[in-house]
Scaffold this motif. Structure first.
Motif, PDB file in Angstrom:
ATOM      1  N   GLN A 115      16.203  39.782   0.514  1.00 13.05           N
ATOM      2  CA  GLN A 115      17.367  39.687   1.410  1.00 13.05           C
ATOM      3  C   GLN A 115      17.147  38.393   2.049  1.00 13.05           C
ATOM      4  OE1 GLN A 115      17.994  41.741   5.029  1.00 13.05           O
ATOM      5  NE2 GLN A 115      19.742  42.750   3.935  1.00 13.05           N
ATOM      6  N   GLN A 116      18.266  37.780   2.000  1.00 16.11           N
ATOM      7  CA  GLN A 116      18.058  36.188   2.861  1.00 16.11           C
ATOM      8  C   GLN A 116      19.827  36.004   2.881  1.00 16.11           C
ATOM      9  OE1 GLN A 116      15.832  33.242   1.281  1.00 16.11           O
ATOM     10  NE2 GLN A 116      16.815  31.760   2.005  1.00 16.11           N
ATOM     11  N   ARG A 117      20.117  35.133   4.127  1.00 18.41           N
ATOM     12  CA  ARG A 117      21.312  34.652   4.219  1.00 18.41           C
ATOM     13  C   ARG A 117      21.511  33.430   3.581  1.00 18.41           C
ATOM     14  NH1 ARG A 117      25.148  34.723   9.152  1.00 18.41           N
ATOM     15  NH2 ARG A 117      23.947  36.575   9.745  1.00 18.41           N
ATOM     16  N   VAL A 118      22.613  33.245   3.168  1.00 19.67           N
ATOM     17  CA  VAL A 118      23.054  31.835   2.275  1.00 19.67           C
ATOM     18  C   VAL A 118      24.119  31.147   3.264  1.00 19.67           C
ATOM     19  CG1 VAL A 118      23.711  30.821   0.279  1.00 19.67           C
ATOM     20  CG2 VAL A 118      22.606  32.824   0.134  1.00 19.67           C
ATOM     21  N   PRO A 119      23.941  30.208   3.866  1.00 23.23           N
ATOM     22  CA  PRO A 119      24.752  29.727   4.886  1.00 23.23           C
ATOM     23  C   PRO A 119      26.132  29.184   4.187  1.00 23.23           C
ATOM     24  CG  PRO A 119      22.755  28.961   5.349  1.00 23.23           C
ATOM     25  CD  PRO A 119      22.733  29.455   4.033  1.00 23.23           C
ATOM     26  N   ALA A 120      27.152  29.161   4.800  1.00 23.43           N
ATOM     27  CA  ALA A 120      28.539  28.821   4.225  1.00 23.43           C
ATOM     28  C   ALA A 120      28.259  27.295   3.887  1.00 23.43           C
ATOM     29  CB  ALA A 120      29.702  28.861   5.360  1.00 23.43           C
ATOM     30  N   ASN A 121      28.655  26.791   2.870  1.00 24.30           N
ATOM     31  CA  ASN A 121      28.761  25.392   2.406  1.00 24.30           C
ATOM     32  C   ASN A 121      27.276  24.793   2.294  1.00 24.30           C
ATOM     33  OD1 ASN A 121      31.699  25.117   1.891  1.00 24.30           O
ATOM     34  ND2 ASN A 121      31.800  25.208   4.295  1.00 24.30           N
ATOM     35  N   SER A 122      26.386  25.693   2.028  1.00 20.65           N
ATOM     36  CA  SER A 122      24.894  25.548   1.602  1.00 20.65           C
ATOM     37  C   SER A 122      24.284  26.290   0.666  1.00 20.65           C
ATOM     38  CB  SER A 122      24.294  25.710   3.124  1.00 20.65           C
ATOM     39  OG  SER A 122      23.094  25.236   2.972  1.00 20.65           O
ATOM     40  N   TYR A 123      23.272  26.473   0.690  1.00 16.74           N
ATOM     41  CA  TYR A 123      22.263  27.036  -0.410  1.00 16.74           C
ATOM     42  C   TYR A 123      21.002  27.725   0.120  1.00 16.74           C
ATOM     43  CZ  TYR A 123      18.978  23.207  -0.225  1.00 16.74           C
ATOM     44  OH  TYR A 123      17.819  22.509  -0.078  1.00 16.74           O
ATOM     45  N   ALA A 124      20.590  28.642  -0.601  1.00 21.80           N
ATOM     46  CA  ALA A 124      19.174  29.282   0.060  1.00 21.80           C
ATOM     47  C   ALA A 124      18.370  29.349  -1.335  1.00 21.80           C
ATOM     48  CB  ALA A 124      19.628  30.560   0.425  1.00 21.80           C
ATOM     49  N   SER A 125      17.160  29.290  -1.075  1.00 21.61           N
ATOM     50  CA  SER A 125      16.234  29.361  -2.409  1.00 21.61           C
ATOM     51  C   SER A 125      15.548  30.789  -2.534  1.00 21.61           C
ATOM     52  CB  SER A 125      15.233  28.264  -1.820  1.00 21.61           C
ATOM     53  OG  SER A 125      15.673  26.826  -2.176  1.00 21.61           O
ATOM     54  N   PHE A 126      15.233  31.127  -3.645  1.00 15.04           N
ATOM     55  CA  PHE A 126      14.638  32.392  -3.594  1.00 15.04           C
ATOM     56  C   PHE A 126      13.615  32.179  -4.755  1.00 15.04           C
ATOM     57  CE2 PHE A 126      18.797  33.237  -2.545  1.00 15.04           C
ATOM     58  CZ  PHE A 126      18.808  34.599  -1.741  1.00 15.04           C
ATOM     59  N   ARG A 127      12.230  32.747  -4.654  1.00 18.23           N
ATOM     60  CA  ARG A 127      11.229  32.781  -5.505  1.00 18.23           C
ATOM     61  C   ARG A 127      11.451  33.807  -6.424  1.00 18.23           C
ATOM     62  NH1 ARG A 127       4.887  31.440  -4.766  1.00 18.23           N
ATOM     63  NH2 ARG A 127       5.948  29.908  -3.527  1.00 18.23           N
ATOM     64  N   VAL A 128      11.484  33.631  -7.932  1.00 19.44           N
ATOM     65  CA  VAL A 128      11.118  34.792  -8.812  1.00 19.44           C
ATOM     66  C   VAL A 128       9.870  34.762  -9.496  1.00 19.44           C
ATOM     67  CG1 VAL A 128      12.030  35.501 -11.021  1.00 19.44           C
ATOM     68  CG2 VAL A 128      13.787  34.455  -9.085  1.00 19.44           C
ATOM     69  N   THR A 129       9.081  35.771  -9.521  1.00 14.60           N
ATOM     70  CA  THR A 129       7.787  35.736  -9.546  1.00 14.60           C
ATOM     71  C   THR A 129       7.631  36.508 -10.942  1.00 14.60           C
ATOM     72  OG1 THR A 129       7.060  35.627  -7.352  1.00 14.60           O
ATOM     73  CG2 THR A 129       5.510  36.554  -8.993  1.00 14.60           C
ATOM     74  N   TYR A 130       6.977  36.264 -11.859  1.00 16.20           N
ATOM     75  CA  TYR A 130       6.816  37.064 -13.009  1.00 16.20           C
ATOM     76  C   TYR A 130       5.214  37.356 -13.204  1.00 16.20           C
ATOM     77  CZ  TYR A 130       5.987  37.972 -18.115  1.00 16.20           C
ATOM     78  OH  TYR A 130       5.474  38.396 -19.506  1.00 16.20           O
ATOM     79  N   ALA A 131       4.859  38.657 -13.311  1.00 13.07           N
ATOM     80  CA  ALA A 131       3.542  38.809 -13.257  1.00 13.07           C
ATOM     81  C   ALA A 131       3.082  39.605 -14.819  1.00 13.07           C
ATOM     82  CB  ALA A 131       2.909  39.789 -12.246  1.00 13.07           C
ATOM     83  N   PRO A 132       2.697  38.699 -15.824  1.00  9.43           N
ATOM     84  CA  PRO A 132       2.740  39.137 -17.102  1.00  9.43           C
ATOM     85  C   PRO A 132       1.623  40.315 -17.248  1.00  9.43           C
ATOM     86  CG  PRO A 132       1.785  36.921 -17.067  1.00  9.43           C
ATOM     87  CD  PRO A 132       2.378  37.176 -15.604  1.00  9.43           C
ATOM     88  N   ASN A 133       1.417  41.211 -18.160  1.00  3.71           N
ATOM     89  CA  ASN A 133       0.416  42.243 -18.400  1.00  3.71           C
ATOM     90  C   ASN A 133      -0.789  41.442 -18.564  1.00  3.71           C
ATOM     91  OD1 ASN A 133      -1.127  44.353 -19.475  1.00  3.71           O
ATOM     92  ND2 ASN A 133       0.814  45.324 -19.742  1.00  3.71           N
TER      93      ASN A 133
END
Length: 169
Positions: A115-133
């Motif tokens: 969960q994160q706020r994305v400011p108006a007329n701006s951006y937010a970064s998110f980390r997607v993590t993949y943990a392979p078997n």
């Protein structure tokens, strides 16, 4: 007076400057390279751009990708063998409905922060993590969905909730 309303487009979008992001499909796809058994986790950063005049709070959900015709539950019927030869009222049948085993394990993907706020007329970064078997070969796929809540500075969260981004991993 009848009023009709609809949402056309969304001020939220995935930034195209993400390594491995394929935007040439109906649902964007974030591809991770093939990984060997025992490989450590892999991270990718995605950016969500808010082109709107109001802040948004994104809440991410990740679930396993499944075919549309996939079984969602497993139904088991068990008959008591001794009661099969008795009259109908005495027969005993046990039923159980369980989530399908293929869907009960969580996908090996995570979004942080979820969960994160994305400011108006701006951006937010998110980390997607993949943990392979780490123990066996597997084909992993998941669907990421972000619910957005629109927030104005001097008020509470706007009650409208939208599903804005569906990304196949």
């Amino acid at each position: 007076i009848p009023i009709k309303a609809k949402v056309v487009g969304s001020p939220l979008e995935l930034s195209r400057n993400t390594v491995g992001l394929d935007m040439n499909q109906e649902n964007p796809s974030l591809n991770f390279s093939t990984s060997l058994i025992g490989t450590d986790v892999v991270h990718k950063i995605i950016k969500i751009v808010n082109n709107g005049p109001v802040d948004s709070i994104l809440n991410w959900h990740v679930r396993k990708k499944r075919p549309l015709d996939a079984d969602l539950v497993q139904l088991k019927l068990q008959f008591d063998e001794e009661s099969l030869f008795q009259d109908k009222e005495a027969r005993r049948v046990t039923t159980s409905i369980l989530p399908h085993p293929n869907l009960s394990t969580p996908p090996p993907f995570q979004v942080c922060p979820y969960q994160q706020r994305v400011p108006a007329n701006s951006y937010a970064s998110f980390r997607v993590t993949y943990a392979p078997n780490r123990l066996k070969e597997s084909e992993d796929a998941a669907v990421m969905v972000a619910d957005s809540e629109w927030v104005e500075e001097n008020s509470d969260v706007v009650s409208m909730k939208l599903v804005d981004s569906k990304s196949t991993l």
